[in-house]
Design an enzyme around this catalytic site. Structure first.
Site, mmCIF file in Angstrom:
data_model
loop_
_atom_site.group_PDB
_atom_site.id
_atom_site.type_symbol
_atom_site.label_atom_id
_atom_site.label_comp_id
_atom_site.label_asym_id
_atom_site.label_seq_id
_atom_site.Cartn_x
_atom_site.Cartn_y
_atom_site.Cartn_z
ATOM 1 N N ASP A 361 1.101 -0.998 -0.005
ATOM 2 C CA ASP A 361 -0.088 -0.006 -0.158
ATOM 3 C C ASP A 361 0.717 1.362 -0.020
ATOM 4 O O ASP A 361 1.855 1.671 0.727
ATOM 5 C CB ASP A 361 -0.887 -0.279 1.372
ATOM 6 C CG ASP A 361 -2.395 -1.225 1.383
ATOM 7 O OD1 ASP A 361 -2.287 -1.940 0.337
ATOM 8 O OD2 ASP A 361 -3.230 -0.939 1.985
ATOM 9 N N ASP A 362 0.206 2.897 -0.754
ATOM 10 C CA ASP A 362 0.848 3.302 -0.499
ATOM 11 C C ASP A 362 1.420 3.636 -1.161
ATOM 12 O O ASP A 362 2.490 5.523 -1.205
ATOM 13 C CB ASP A 362 0.632 3.455 1.447
ATOM 14 C CG ASP A 362 -0.121 3.641 2.521
ATOM 15 O OD1 ASP A 362 -0.898 3.197 1.591
ATOM 16 O OD2 ASP A 362 0.552 3.812 3.735
ATOM 17 N N HIS A 411 -5.847 2.854 -4.343
ATOM 18 C CA HIS A 411 -5.807 3.359 -2.518
ATOM 19 C C HIS A 411 -5.838 4.506 -3.091
ATOM 20 O O HIS A 411 -5.615 5.322 -1.439
ATOM 21 C CB HIS A 411 -4.275 3.352 -2.243
ATOM 22 C CG HIS A 411 -4.464 2.715 -0.219
ATOM 23 N ND1 HIS A 411 -4.974 1.870 0.168
ATOM 24 C CD2 HIS A 411 -3.216 3.320 0.023
ATOM 25 C CE1 HIS A 411 -5.122 2.533 1.050
ATOM 26 N NE2 HIS A 411 -3.600 2.488 1.257
ATOM 27 N N HIS A 415 -4.357 9.322 -0.060
ATOM 28 C CA HIS A 415 -5.117 9.134 1.061
ATOM 29 C C HIS A 415 -5.620 9.635 2.250
ATOM 30 O O HIS A 415 -5.605 9.668 3.823
ATOM 31 C CB HIS A 415 -4.013 8.268 2.489
ATOM 32 C CG HIS A 415 -3.453 7.070 2.719
ATOM 33 N ND1 HIS A 415 -3.716 7.510 4.257
ATOM 34 C CD2 HIS A 415 -2.828 5.952 2.517
ATOM 35 C CE1 HIS A 415 -3.426 6.360 4.538
ATOM 36 N NE2 HIS A 415 -2.613 4.865 3.452
ATOM 37 N N HIS A 501 3.589 -2.189 3.359
ATOM 38 C CA HIS A 501 3.404 -1.083 3.033
ATOM 39 C C HIS A 501 5.041 -0.593 2.100
ATOM 40 O O HIS A 501 5.901 -0.836 2.356
ATOM 41 C CB HIS A 501 3.826 0.123 3.849
ATOM 42 C CG HIS A 501 2.343 0.293 4.474
ATOM 43 N ND1 HIS A 501 1.800 -0.797 5.575
ATOM 44 C CD2 HIS A 501 1.078 0.469 4.132
ATOM 45 C CE1 HIS A 501 0.412 -0.457 6.170
ATOM 46 N NE2 HIS A 501 -0.345 0.714 5.368
HETATM 47 ZN ZN ZN Z 1 -2.537 3.443 3.053
#
Ligand code: ZN
Length: 552
Positions: A361-362, A411, A415, A501
């Site tokens: 993620d991210d 995603h 955020h 991540h």
């Molecule tokens: Zn995230």
């Protein structure tokens, strides 16, 4: 279904590619506890896609820091640029550090109010939320100059505030340039003063004409005092015009601080001008950078004016950058996993063999190219839940994910906690990201993961894509220790969707041992779609792991 990816930008300046593609990234200053350190590229020549504008953001990476404290009541998400110039990086780190320090102080204060409230009333309250977000855009760049627009959003218990700040750097010397360095002389102050004063005055007259007043005299007084305010705030001084943002769509945003030209309730006020309006006073090299005619047009250029609250930050055209890859595992003394022995993961059935889905993620981030190297070497397919804002800067990394068989999933754009957004904003967060990734990969994304795993019925109803959560969380954002993260993930049960991540150096460093450890247990690495198949994940549903086999 594959469709041809349409061109993002019509113009591709090929001559710049060779210049900056070869520059290795050197050391990077650190922030918090996990400094990014990027080694010169040892990988093959960068791959360019002819359908993307690949020369603009050469050697610009996204560095992201995320913190979650107090059971999710305190949230920090900060992205800043990492370039091949140490002095630029140091300045951007310093700027980010100030924001992070403020977040930590403020969230501590708000959390103690929350604890007091809870003690006194015995109730939980959703208003004690601290959310600090910082994202950045490369607004304009060539090999000599780079402009960043840094957007900050602060949410403290239901009151939100968004601001944008521009930065201009000389890329070779690393010097931060003042706005005045872009212009031939100080006449630009007079010009901006008169253009913005006129625009703001027009807006004020229109607004006051519509407002209700007891008497005409009251109306006149209100108008005069506001115009006086505007006259002060737009007087031709350096301080009044220290926040300009040049965008590559041919506009220039003149930003006035809260209270500078309007009441605090209006927040930051922006006036958008076509660059042509000030072009005659820009230095020739700046005109060239902005793609303007080098000849001076002179005279009173026509200009259109729009005044907007800073909440409506203008989107910048999507673009791309060149990939250089950081050989992370070697540098960290971690052995890369052995290539899989003739494993054709696409042919396996996850009902017959044990599978897991690694998800990241991210990103994309400064560490993602190195992670892709590790995955490629070990023939592992993963799923990347990317942020649109970072995809825009590192689109070449996303193209590589796609080309190397990974699944790219949504995603959101930057955020946010989606449960705190109105429906139209939720839709926009997902759609903008889908559109951008589609333009890069030519393939529609079919899955999304809400930031912080936070969703409700509104979030679920806002998209055709199913919500993908996880069944294994190694807490890699909290424990920045490759061994701990690896040990937790290696324990995963079959069918797990594993959360990780790719914004943390330590997580990427853990991947080689994770691959070895899970393969020793006989596990296969597949994308989320493969893990959930052959049943198609349904929109409006939430998935956390592999589904049981369909009943015959
Ligand atoms: Zn995230």
């Amino acid at each position: 279904m594959q469709r041809a990816a349409p061109a993002l930008l019509a113009t591709v300046v090929v001559s710049l590619v060779a210049l900056s593609a070869c520059q290795p990234i050197q050391a990077t200053p650190s922030i918090a506890d996990s400094p990014p350190s990027i080694s010169p590229s040892t990988a093959a020549a960068p791959v360019h896609s002819t359908t993307l504008d690949t020369e603009k953001y050469d050697n610009v990476y996204v560095y992201t820091i995320e913190e979650r404290w107090n059971d999710g009541r305190s949230l920090l998400h900060v992205s800043y640029p990492v370039t091949d110039q140490d002095a630029i990086n140091a300045r951007m780190v310093e700027h980010a550090q100030q924001f992070i320090t403020e977040f930590r102080t403020v969230s501590e204060e708000i959390e103690s109010s929350y604890q007091e409230y809870k003690k006194e009333t015995g109730k939980e309250a959703a208003t004690f939320i601290t959310q600090y977000r910082q994202n950045f855009d490369v607004t304009v760049a060539n090999e000599n100059l780079i402009f960043f627009g840094v957007t900050r959003h602060i949410d403290t218990g239901g009151t939100g505030n968004t601001s944008v700040q521009g930065f201009i750097f000389d890329r070779s010397a690393g010097d931060e340039l003042h706005i005045s360095a872009l212009f031939v002389d100080e006449r630009y102050l007079e010009l901006l003063s008169s253009l913005t004063r006129e625009a703001l005055g027009e807006r004020t007259r229109a607004r006051i004409a519509e407002e209700k007043f007891e008497t005409d005299a009251d109306r006149k007084t209100a108008l005069e005092s506001t115009l006086h305010w505007i006259a002060d705030g737009t007087a031709p001084t350096y301080e009044n015009f220290d926040n300009l943002l040049f965008l590559d769509d041919g506009t220039i945003l003149v930003r006035f601080d809260k209270y500078q030209v309007a009441s605090g309730a209006e927040g930051v006020v922006e006036v958008s001008l076509p660059i042509d309006a000030v072009a005659s006073l820009l230095k020739p090299e700046i005109r060239q950078l902005l793609g303007l005619e080098v000849e001076t047009k002179g005279g009173n250029a026509e200009y259109a004016v729009a005044v907007e609250r800073s909440l409506k930050v203008q989107p910048v055209t999507a673009s791309s950058f060149v990939l250089t890859s950081a050989p992370l595992p070697a540098r960290l003394g971690v052995q890369p996993a052995k290539p899989a022995a003739s494993l054709a993961e696409e042919d396996i059935s996850c009902y017959e063999v044990a599978c897991v889905a690694l998800t990241f993620d991210d990103g994309p981030s400064v560490y993602t190219p190195g992670l892709l190297d590790i995955l490629q070497e070990s023939n592992v397919q993963a799923t990347f839940f990317v942020l649109g804002q970072s995809v825009r800067i590192q689109s070449e990394t996303v193209l590589r994910m796609h080309e190397e068989g990974h699944q790219v999933a949504n995603h959101t754009w930057n955020h946010p906690n989606l449960t705190q957004l109105p429906d139209d904003q939720i839709v926009k967060q997902l759609k903008d990201t889908n559109d951008l990734v589609y333009r890069i990969t030519g393939e529609e994304m079919t899955l999304f993961r809400p930031p912080y795993g936070a969703y409700n019925d509104h979030v679920r109803a806002s998209s055709d894509m199913p919500v993908i959560l996880w069944s294994v969380d190694p807490l890699d954002w909290r424990d920045r220790d490759a061994e701990i993260v690896a040990a937790r993930i290696i324990e995963s049960p079959a069918g797990a969707i594993i959360l990780a991540h790719d914004i943390h150096r330590t997580t990427v460093a853990a991947i080689p041992s994770i691959i070895v450890g899970l393969r020793e247990r006989g596990f296969h690495f597949v994308t989320v779609t493969k893990l959930l198949g052959p049943q198609k994940p349904l929109s409006g549903h939430t998935y956390t792991r592999q589904l049981p086999p369909p009943s015959q």
